[in-house]
Motif scaffolding. Sequence first.
Motif, PDB file in Angstrom:
ATOM      1  N   MET A 165       0.817  -1.212   0.000  1.00  0.00           N
ATOM      2  CA  MET A 165       0.000   0.000   0.000  1.00  0.00           C
ATOM      3  C   MET A 165       0.848   1.258   0.000  1.00  0.00           C
ATOM      4  SD  MET A 165      -3.100  -0.988   2.614  1.00  0.00           S
ATOM      5  CE  MET A 165      -2.040  -1.303   4.004  1.00  0.00           C
ATOM      6  N   SER A 166       0.410   2.251  -0.735  1.00  0.00           N
ATOM      7  CA  SER A 166       1.056   3.557  -0.697  1.00  0.00           C
ATOM      8  C   SER A 166       0.555   4.313   0.527  1.00  0.00           C
ATOM      9  CB  SER A 166       0.717   4.356  -1.959  1.00  0.00           C
ATOM     10  OG  SER A 166      -0.650   4.724  -1.956  1.00  0.00           O
ATOM     11  N   ALA A 167       1.237   5.418   0.856  1.00  0.00           N
ATOM     12  CA  ALA A 167       0.819   6.227   2.012  1.00  0.00           C
ATOM     13  C   ALA A 167      -0.568   6.808   1.805  1.00  0.00           C
ATOM     14  CB  ALA A 167       1.835   7.339   2.255  1.00  0.00           C
ATOM     15  N   GLU A 168      -0.986   6.927   0.547  1.00  0.00           N
ATOM     16  CA  GLU A 168      -2.284   7.532   0.247  1.00  0.00           C
ATOM     17  C   GLU A 168      -3.423   6.521   0.234  1.00  0.00           C
ATOM     18  OE1 GLU A 168       0.433   7.913  -1.821  1.00  0.00           O
ATOM     19  OE2 GLU A 168       1.028   9.779  -0.817  1.00  0.00           O
ATOM     20  N   SER A 169      -3.125   5.245   0.390  1.00  0.00           N
ATOM     21  CA  SER A 169      -4.167   4.220   0.323  1.00  0.00           C
ATOM     22  C   SER A 169      -5.206   4.419   1.420  1.00  0.00           C
ATOM     23  CB  SER A 169      -3.544   2.828   0.473  1.00  0.00           C
ATOM     24  OG  SER A 169      -4.551   1.843   0.573  1.00  0.00           O
ATOM     25  N   ASN A 170      -6.485   4.306   1.034  1.00  0.00           N
ATOM     26  CA  ASN A 170      -7.540   4.464   2.040  1.00  0.00           C
ATOM     27  C   ASN A 170      -7.665   3.241   2.947  1.00  0.00           C
ATOM     28  OD1 ASN A 170      -8.787   2.552   0.427  1.00  0.00           O
ATOM     29  ND2 ASN A 170     -10.502   3.846  -0.165  1.00  0.00           N
ATOM     30  N   LEU A 171      -6.888   2.192   2.646  1.00  0.00           N
ATOM     31  CA  LEU A 171      -6.915   1.013   3.509  1.00  0.00           C
ATOM     32  C   LEU A 171      -6.339   1.323   4.888  1.00  0.00           C
ATOM     33  CD1 LEU A 171      -5.802  -1.774   1.004  1.00  0.00           C
ATOM     34  CD2 LEU A 171      -8.096  -1.352   1.884  1.00  0.00           C
ATOM     35  N   TRP A 172      -5.433   2.305   4.956  1.00  0.00           N
ATOM     36  CA  TRP A 172      -4.851   2.667   6.248  1.00  0.00           C
ATOM     37  C   TRP A 172      -5.894   3.245   7.191  1.00  0.00           C
ATOM     38  CZ3 TRP A 172      -0.421   0.504   6.920  1.00  0.00           C
ATOM     39  CH2 TRP A 172       0.527   0.422   5.898  1.00  0.00           C
ATOM     40  N   ASP A 173      -6.949   3.848   6.646  1.00  0.00           N
ATOM     41  CA  ASP A 173      -7.968   4.489   7.488  1.00  0.00           C
ATOM     42  C   ASP A 173      -8.588   3.503   8.476  1.00  0.00           C
ATOM     43  OD1 ASP A 173      -7.498   6.817   6.115  1.00  0.00           O
ATOM     44  OD2 ASP A 173      -9.227   6.612   4.781  1.00  0.00           O
ATOM     45  N   THR A 174      -8.732   2.263   8.034  1.00  0.00           N
ATOM     46  CA  THR A 174      -9.309   1.237   8.906  1.00  0.00           C
ATOM     47  C   THR A 174      -8.481   1.078  10.174  1.00  0.00           C
ATOM     48  OG1 THR A 174     -10.143   0.047   6.970  1.00  0.00           O
ATOM     49  CG2 THR A 174      -9.988  -1.196   9.035  1.00  0.00           C
ATOM     50  N   TRP A 175      -7.154   1.099  10.018  1.00  0.00           N
ATOM     51  CA  TRP A 175      -6.262   0.920  11.159  1.00  0.00           C
ATOM     52  C   TRP A 175      -6.177   2.183  12.017  1.00  0.00           C
ATOM     53  CZ3 TRP A 175      -4.703  -3.867  12.223  1.00  0.00           C
ATOM     54  CH2 TRP A 175      -4.793  -4.808  11.197  1.00  0.00           C
ATOM     55  N   ILE A 176      -6.130   3.339  11.376  1.00  0.00           N
ATOM     56  CA  ILE A 176      -6.035   4.592  12.130  1.00  0.00           C
ATOM     57  C   ILE A 176      -7.250   4.765  13.039  1.00  0.00           C
ATOM     58  CG2 ILE A 176      -6.023   7.111  11.945  1.00  0.00           C
ATOM     59  CD1 ILE A 176      -4.470   6.762   9.305  1.00  0.00           C
ATOM     60  N   THR A 177      -8.432   4.617  12.444  1.00  0.00           N
ATOM     61  CA  THR A 177      -9.661   4.769  13.221  1.00  0.00           C
ATOM     62  C   THR A 177      -9.776   3.699  14.296  1.00  0.00           C
ATOM     63  OG1 THR A 177     -10.797   5.741  11.309  1.00  0.00           O
ATOM     64  CG2 THR A 177     -12.179   4.877  13.088  1.00  0.00           C
ATOM     65  N   GLY A 178      -9.454   2.460  13.920  1.00  0.00           N
ATOM     66  CA  GLY A 178      -9.547   1.358  14.874  1.00  0.00           C
ATOM     67  C   GLY A 178      -8.626   1.541  16.055  1.00  0.00           C
ATOM     68  N   HIS A 179      -7.384   1.926  15.794  1.00  0.00           N
ATOM     69  CA  HIS A 179      -6.428   2.141  16.878  1.00  0.00           C
ATOM     70  C   HIS A 179      -6.886   3.258  17.818  1.00  0.00           C
ATOM     71  CE1 HIS A 179      -2.711   0.241  14.690  1.00  0.00           C
ATOM     72  NE2 HIS A 179      -3.655  -0.635  14.983  1.00  0.00           N
ATOM     73  N   ASP A 180      -7.382   4.350  17.237  1.00  0.00           N
ATOM     74  CA  ASP A 180      -7.847   5.473  18.068  1.00  0.00           C
ATOM     75  C   ASP A 180      -8.979   5.035  19.001  1.00  0.00           C
ATOM     76  OD1 ASP A 180      -6.063   7.338  17.091  1.00  0.00           O
ATOM     77  OD2 ASP A 180      -7.436   8.122  15.572  1.00  0.00           O
ATOM     78  N   GLU A 181      -9.897   4.269  18.471  1.00  0.00           N
ATOM     79  CA  GLU A 181     -11.034   3.828  19.282  1.00  0.00           C
ATOM     80  C   GLU A 181     -10.612   2.796  20.330  1.00  0.00           C
ATOM     81  OE1 GLU A 181     -14.153   2.633  16.625  1.00  0.00           O
ATOM     82  OE2 GLU A 181     -14.361   4.650  15.778  1.00  0.00           O
ATOM     83  N   ILE A 182      -9.655   1.952  19.989  1.00  0.00           N
ATOM     84  CA  ILE A 182      -9.125   0.982  20.951  1.00  0.00           C
ATOM     85  C   ILE A 182      -8.481   1.703  22.124  1.00  0.00           C
ATOM     86  CG2 ILE A 182      -7.285  -0.733  21.310  1.00  0.00           C
ATOM     87  CD1 ILE A 182      -7.953  -1.730  18.436  1.00  0.00           C
ATOM     88  N   LEU A 183      -7.711   2.736  21.843  1.00  0.00           N
ATOM     89  CA  LEU A 183      -7.058   3.499  22.903  1.00  0.00           C
ATOM     90  C   LEU A 183      -8.088   4.144  23.832  1.00  0.00           C
ATOM     91  CD1 LEU A 183      -4.170   5.145  20.858  1.00  0.00           C
ATOM     92  CD2 LEU A 183      -3.903   3.534  22.765  1.00  0.00           C
ATOM     93  N   GLU A 184      -9.158   4.673  23.273  1.00  0.00           N
ATOM     94  CA  GLU A 184     -10.217   5.274  24.098  1.00  0.00           C
ATOM     95  C   GLU A 184     -10.847   4.230  25.015  1.00  0.00           C
ATOM     96  OE1 GLU A 184     -13.021   7.154  21.545  1.00  0.00           O
ATOM     97  OE2 GLU A 184     -11.600   8.653  20.791  1.00  0.00           O
ATOM     98  N   LEU A 185     -11.081   3.043  24.480  1.00  0.00           N
ATOM     99  CA  LEU A 185     -11.689   1.973  25.271  1.00  0.00           C
ATOM    100  C   LEU A 185     -10.736   1.489  26.368  1.00  0.00           C
ATOM    101  CD1 LEU A 185     -13.311   0.074  22.284  1.00  0.00           C
ATOM    102  CD2 LEU A 185     -14.573   1.094  24.193  1.00  0.00           C
TER     103      LEU A 185
END
Length: 216
Positions: A165-185
């Motif tokens: 994946m390139s840095a611009e791939s929208n596949l990374w969004d899944t991990w960014i959002t998921g990690h942020d929500e995991i940290l909140e929990l």
Amino acid sequence: MSYTVPPTRTAAVVRQLRNEIVTGELPPGTLIKDAELAGRLGVSITPVREAIAQLSVEGLIDIAPNRTRHVTKVTQKNALELIDVMSVLACAGFEWGVENLTQTHIDLMRQRQKEFVEGLRSGNVLAATAAGADFSTIAILASGNRELQSMVDLVVARTNRILAMSAESNLWDTWITGHDEILELLEAGNTAGALARYQRIYVEYRAKVEQDLFDD
């Protein structure tokens, strides 16, 4: 994953070739020539051959019966199977380790998440991948099962290579959002919720890979 300075020339060649394959610099199907690689990397033939053997075990290089070597080709079946295996291993490790996470662990995970996002913003996919993998590694190692972590590392390297994946791939969004929500929990003390959110990352990720990369 460990990204310290390799202790041997073979390890250095392994890391260099793995990075080139993961980033797509050496695309699927590329013919691998010992002498050419040795000359380019400034090493002898021996560490190159040892590195090729290691990367063959990792599934990154195919060695044909006639001994020719190529960067492993990508198929939809292979990509999705690897994601499924990665999901089973990583989610098991996260489940075993999540209850052992301390505030120090959580702070370190938050730091890795910051490095992950910053790596993507700067276009440094290798740094981002390392930081993103470390986010999960912290929880998995909290389980005390280092053997499992070594297996996760292997599958992650192969999966990243296949997706490239390139840095611009929208596949990374899944991990960014998921990690942020995991940290909140985790900060809220909701380990069960954090585990469920971690597991959901893989469900969402697999669906997006299948749709975005193999929709035709």
